[in-house]
Design a protein around this motif. Structure first.
Motif, PDB file in Angstrom:
ATOM      1  N   MET A 286       0.830  -1.207   0.000  1.00 35.94           N
ATOM      2  CA  MET A 286       0.000   0.000   0.000  1.00 35.94           C
ATOM      3  C   MET A 286       0.862   1.254   0.000  1.00 35.94           C
ATOM      4  SD  MET A 286      -3.229  -0.578   2.491  1.00 35.94           S
ATOM      5  CE  MET A 286      -3.763   1.097   2.312  1.00 35.94           C
TER       6      MET A 286
ATOM      7  N   THR B 293       2.710   1.792  -3.370  1.00 38.73           N
ATOM      8  CA  THR B 293       1.775   2.255  -4.395  1.00 38.73           C
ATOM      9  C   THR B 293       1.338   3.691  -4.124  1.00 38.73           C
ATOM     10  OG1 THR B 293       1.003   0.018  -4.359  1.00 38.73           O
ATOM     11  CG2 THR B 293      -0.225   1.548  -5.690  1.00 38.73           C
ATOM     12  N   THR B 294       1.180   4.036  -2.834  1.00 37.08           N
ATOM     13  CA  THR B 294       0.838   5.412  -2.489  1.00 37.08           C
ATOM     14  C   THR B 294       1.913   6.371  -2.971  1.00 37.08           C
ATOM     15  OG1 THR B 294      -0.331   4.657  -0.556  1.00 37.08           O
ATOM     16  CG2 THR B 294       0.327   6.929  -0.571  1.00 37.08           C
TER      17      THR B 294
ATOM     18  N   SER C 209       1.646   6.700  -6.751  1.00 36.79           N
ATOM     19  CA  SER C 209       0.452   7.251  -7.393  1.00 36.79           C
ATOM     20  C   SER C 209       0.068   8.625  -6.854  1.00 36.79           C
ATOM     21  CB  SER C 209      -0.718   6.290  -7.237  1.00 36.79           C
ATOM     22  OG  SER C 209      -0.888   5.932  -5.907  1.00 36.79           O
ATOM     23  N   LEU C 210       0.624   9.014  -5.701  1.00 40.27           N
ATOM     24  CA  LEU C 210       0.280  10.338  -5.174  1.00 40.27           C
ATOM     25  C   LEU C 210       0.751  11.477  -6.078  1.00 40.27           C
ATOM     26  CD1 LEU C 210      -1.025  11.726  -2.776  1.00 40.27           C
ATOM     27  CD2 LEU C 210       1.159  11.741  -1.659  1.00 40.27           C
TER      28      LEU C 210
ATOM     29  N   LEU D   1      -1.550  11.675  -9.022  1.00 41.67           N
ATOM     30  CA  LEU D   1      -2.831  12.282  -8.651  1.00 41.67           C
ATOM     31  C   LEU D   1      -2.696  13.802  -8.614  1.00 41.67           C
ATOM     32  CD1 LEU D   1      -4.980  10.991  -5.731  1.00 41.67           C
ATOM     33  CD2 LEU D   1      -4.516  13.374  -5.840  1.00 41.67           C
TER      34      LEU D   1
ATOM     35  N   HIS E 172      -2.359  15.204 -12.001  1.00 43.54           N
ATOM     36  CA  HIS E 172      -3.574  15.100 -12.804  1.00 43.54           C
ATOM     37  C   HIS E 172      -4.551  16.225 -12.501  1.00 43.54           C
ATOM     38  CE1 HIS E 172      -7.227  12.504 -14.106  1.00 43.54           C
ATOM     39  NE2 HIS E 172      -6.848  13.339 -15.038  1.00 43.54           N
ATOM     40  N   SER E 173      -4.642  16.611 -11.219  1.00 41.39           N
ATOM     41  CA  SER E 173      -5.557  17.706 -10.897  1.00 41.39           C
ATOM     42  C   SER E 173      -4.828  19.042 -10.876  1.00 41.39           C
ATOM     43  CB  SER E 173      -6.238  17.445  -9.568  1.00 41.39           C
ATOM     44  OG  SER E 173      -5.290  17.077  -8.617  1.00 41.39           O
TER      45      SER E 173
ATOM     46  N   LEU F 235      -2.317  20.289  -9.393  1.00 34.25           N
ATOM     47  CA  LEU F 235      -1.829  20.928  -8.171  1.00 34.25           C
ATOM     48  C   LEU F 235      -0.310  21.090  -8.212  1.00 34.25           C
ATOM     49  CD1 LEU F 235      -4.000  19.117  -5.505  1.00 34.25           C
ATOM     50  CD2 LEU F 235      -4.228  21.413  -6.337  1.00 34.25           C
TER      51      LEU F 235
END
Lengths: 187, 130
Positions: free
Chosen positions: B78, B81-82, B85-86, B89, B92-93, B95
């Motif tokens: 976990m 992967t965090t 992928s953080l 993320l 993608h938005s 930020l």
């Protein structure tokens, strides 16, 4: 004294028996890592859609419009159901269930096996309910009102719930091997 | 100079490079969100070491419980992967910038790879499984 296991057991209900996966410790290790990664990845899919929705801007050709739809608590309800179901299924002690399913004459009707079956049913029903709920949210909230360009929120929700279910399947398969070999390795 | 000493020096250089990449990805755009990636990758080996201690708390007892070890592996998966992928993320938005995303992923990967390599080379004596 117990009844020997035959290839044909007349007390079996189904014509095909459940396949039993005998995996080694290596597969167990990799499968557990993979399952955890998939669990986090599916959560990040939903978090990605949620972050995108919270920072969404109106389209550049109409900068004074409002964004038509945002993610709300409704989108999170299927995720909560799936996560609860995942926890229930993963925390279940599989040995009770295996003794319940293997057709052993002494333990098949024991109270532990009965409880394990009920708990497994509740867990899988929660996960399936989460998947169905995410499809419902996708259809009713994003497809039927025709929010083109915003269906990613709904699809991310479906992908999240499917990912949690897949993660539970991988964890189940990788945990289905016996611990005996690992026990000998560590001692 | 022995092999172990040069390996330690090389690993510390790689670790410093990883932290440099992560901090640079934050400082170049004055946006300190990618620093979370470094924290995640630094935390990633901890569950395995804690859980292997937990499982081995009662040595030689017949009810050896491998559930702790599996839980530690699950948490490690976990966390890794965090960390991967953080940044995706956040990029993608919008930020953080996409370049900051790739720099922080590369830096976090270098940091985690250093920890893995160190554990693989020198951790065999202390029975820690990273």
């Amino acid at each position: 004294m117990s009844i020997p296991r035959a290839t044909y057991d007349p007390r079996r209900v189904f014509r095909f028996s459940l396949p039993s996966f005998e995996v080694g410790p290596r597969v167990r290790q990799v499968g557990t890592y993979l399952s955890g990664g998939l669990f986090a990845l599916s959560f990040f899919l939903l978090l990605d859609a949620s972050t995108l929705s919270s920072h969404a801007k109106p389209p550049p050709d109409a900068p004074y419009d409002v964004v038509p739809v945002h993610m709300s608590f409704v989108d999170w309800i299927p995720a909560i159901c799936s996560t609860l179901g995942f926890l229930v299924v993963s925390l279940l002690d599989k040995t009770h269930l295996n003794s319940a399913l293997s057709g052993d004459a002494w333990s098949s009707d024991g109270p532990a096996a009965w409880r394990a079956r009920v708990v497994l049913f509740v867990g899988v029903a929660l996960m399936a309910g989460g998947l169905a709920g995410s499809l419902t949210v996708l259809i009713l909230k994003y497809i039927v009102p025709d929010f083109t360009g915003y269906t990613y929120y709904g699809w991310a929700n479906v992908g999240m719930n499917g990912g949690i279910m897949l993660s539970a399947v991988i964890l189940w398969i990788s945990q289905s091997g016996s611990d005996e070999y690992e026990y000998q390795l560590t001692v | 100079m022995s092999l172990a000493t040069s390996a330690v020096i090389l690993l510390s250089f790689v670790l410093a490079l990883g932290f440099l990449l992560v901090i640079l990805s934050c400082a170049l755009w004055a946006n300190w969100l990618p620093l979370l990636v470094a924290f995640t990758f630094v935390l990633a080996p901890i569950p395995n070491s804690i859980c292997s201690r937990c499982a081995r708390a009662d040595d030689l007892s017949p009810e050896y419980n491998s559930a702790y070890i599996d839980f530690g592996r699950f948490l490690t998966g976990m966390l890794v992967t965090t960390g991967l992928s953080l940044p995706l993320l956040l990029a993608h938005s919008e930020l953080i910038q996409p370049a900051a995303c790739w720099m922080s992923v590369a830096g976090g990967g270098l940091v985690y790879g250093t920890i893995l390599a160190y554990g693989g080379w020198f951790g065999s004596g202390s029975e820690d499984e990273f």
